[in-house]
Design an enzyme around this catalytic site. Structure first.
Site, PDB file in Angstrom:
ATOM      1  N   SER A   1       0.809  -1.225   0.000  1.00  0.00           N
ATOM      2  CA  SER A   1       0.000   0.000   0.000  1.00  0.00           C
ATOM      3  C   SER A   1       0.843   1.277   0.000  1.00  0.00           C
ATOM      4  O   SER A   1       0.318   2.354   0.246  1.00  0.00           O
ATOM      5  CB  SER A   1      -0.930  -0.004   1.232  1.00  0.00           C
ATOM      6  OG  SER A   1      -1.831  -1.078   1.166  1.00  0.00           O
TER       7      SER A   1
ATOM      8  N   ASP B   1      -2.486  -9.294  13.238  1.00  0.00           N
ATOM      9  CA  ASP B   1      -1.999  -9.875  14.490  1.00  0.00           C
ATOM     10  C   ASP B   1      -0.784 -10.766  14.276  1.00  0.00           C
ATOM     11  O   ASP B   1       0.169 -10.739  15.054  1.00  0.00           O
ATOM     12  CB  ASP B   1      -3.109 -10.707  15.153  1.00  0.00           C
ATOM     13  CG  ASP B   1      -4.242  -9.864  15.694  1.00  0.00           C
ATOM     14  OD1 ASP B   1      -3.999  -8.689  16.031  1.00  0.00           O
ATOM     15  OD2 ASP B   1      -5.374 -10.377  15.777  1.00  0.00           O
TER      16      ASP B   1
ATOM     17  N   HIS C   1      -6.052  -3.457  18.896  1.00  0.00           N
ATOM     18  CA  HIS C   1      -6.513  -4.771  19.355  1.00  0.00           C
ATOM     19  C   HIS C   1      -5.467  -5.265  20.339  1.00  0.00           C
ATOM     20  O   HIS C   1      -4.262  -5.049  20.136  1.00  0.00           O
ATOM     21  CB  HIS C   1      -6.661  -5.717  18.164  1.00  0.00           C
ATOM     22  CG  HIS C   1      -7.124  -7.099  18.509  1.00  0.00           C
ATOM     23  ND1 HIS C   1      -8.037  -7.358  19.520  1.00  0.00           N
ATOM     24  CD2 HIS C   1      -6.806  -8.312  17.969  1.00  0.00           C
ATOM     25  CE1 HIS C   1      -8.264  -8.666  19.567  1.00  0.00           C
ATOM     26  NE2 HIS C   1      -7.531  -9.255  18.646  1.00  0.00           N
TER      27      HIS C   1
END
Length: 337
Positions: free
Chosen positions: A52, A82, A107
């Protein structure tokens, strides 16, 4: 009682003048970076070359490698998958983190399960929107926001909670409400929700219903509409006002079927398996299993993903969605450039 904060309770200025590096520019990464910039923050994107990189540059961001971005930052937000986050942290972010910097997560997985162990001088917090990245961005652009969770893991500076609240407000959370939690609670409830209800439970229910109808001789098209397409109609009603709101809106026949037949699908055995899955999450068994799966190249993950993509409900769905012009505007951008 959970504490809830709104924009009026938060001093956004605590982030002004601090250099923020967003590590990753995927679903959450692009939303955090764009929203923070629009909130007046100094934002850099840290990603490896390729992927990206060009997409972030086209959006007007200064883009650096994770190591370079970490070295220049006062606050680093880790928004990588993760399974790859710990490696990137160990190799590039951790060694370059400024003394006393703020290290953030959306997270709690890597912190809670000990995959990332920050130095004692790092101020570690969580700011986790309760929605996918495209929604975090689109709601912000509308002048609204997605509720966020915040938690503090380490606070040597003594102001990490205030920084966490400001960060959550900067991505739009203060417009909707920011709830205080812990890394443990967020991680374990998030994994449970994904596995038992939102993803694992729902997709298995859809596929089983589809298979039952087509196995009884009904057309795949009718089975698709009844078991997959109309899920959104029901979920939107629940999302708007809870289960009672949905039951108020549907027919009496549908509500009677809901009330009398639903408990025959979610049985005591189902609940027993739910408790077992929760125990696997709490003990770290699921985390160990997933990290080992990643370490050996994700063979089961890949095979099960392929099997899901080849399920008849996917094939018939692709054909039927082509008949729906309103589907042309996508919620999810799957391109990398």
């Amino acid at each position: 009682m959970v504490s809830v904060y709104y924009d009026k309770d938060i001093k956004l200025d605590i982030l002004k003048g601090r250099k923020i590096s967003i590590i990753g520019y995927g679903s959450q990464g692009h939303a955090h970076a764009n929203n923070l910039r629009d909130s007046g923050m100094d934002v850099t994107v840290g990603i490896r070359r390729g992927g990206s990189w060009e997409k972030a540059e086209k959006a007007g961001f200064q883009v650096k490698t994770p190591a370079e971005a970490a070295k220049a930052a006062d606050l680093v937000m880790m928004l990588l998958p993760d399974e790859t986050m710990a490696g990137t942290y160990a190799q590039e972010v951790g060694p370059n983190l400024k003394k006393g910097a703020y290290l953030a997560f959306a997270h709690g997985f890597n912190i809670h399960f000990g995959q990332i162990v920050p130095g004692a001088d790092a101020n570690v917090f969580m700011a986790a929107p309760k929605g996918p990245g495209h929604l975090v961005r689109s709601e912000y652009e509308k002048g609204s926001g997605v509720p966020c969770l915040v938690a503090v893991h380490q606070d040597p500076a003594g102001d990490t909670k205030q920084v966490a609240l400001a960060y959550a407000a900067g991505i739009g959370g203060g417009r909707a409400g920011i709830l205080e939690t812990t890394f443990r609670e967020e991680t374990e409830t998030d994994l449970f929700g994904e596995q038992v209800v939102l993803c694992g439970g729902l997709t298995s229910l859809i596929q089983a219903g589809f298979e039952t109808l087509t196995g009884a001789g009904y057309s795949p098209e009718m089975a698709y509409f009844e078991c997959l397409h109309e899920v959104k109609l029901i979920v939107d009603l629940i999302y708007e006002g809870g289960i009672s709101n949905m039951r108020y809106s549907i027919s009496n026949t549908a509500q009677y079927g809901d009330l009398t037949r639903g408990p025959r699908i979610i049985t005591d055995e189902t609940k027993k398996q739910m408790r077992k899955i929760l125990e696997e999450i709490q003990s770290g068994e699921f985390a160990r299993e997933w990290l080992l799966e990643c370490k050996v190249g994700k063979p089961m993950f890949t095979a099960l993903t392929r099997r899901g993509e080849e399920h008849p409900v996917e094939r018939v769905g692709k054909k039927l969605r082509a008949m729906m012009p309103w589907m042309k505007k996508k919620l999810v951008d799957r391109s990398k450039a």
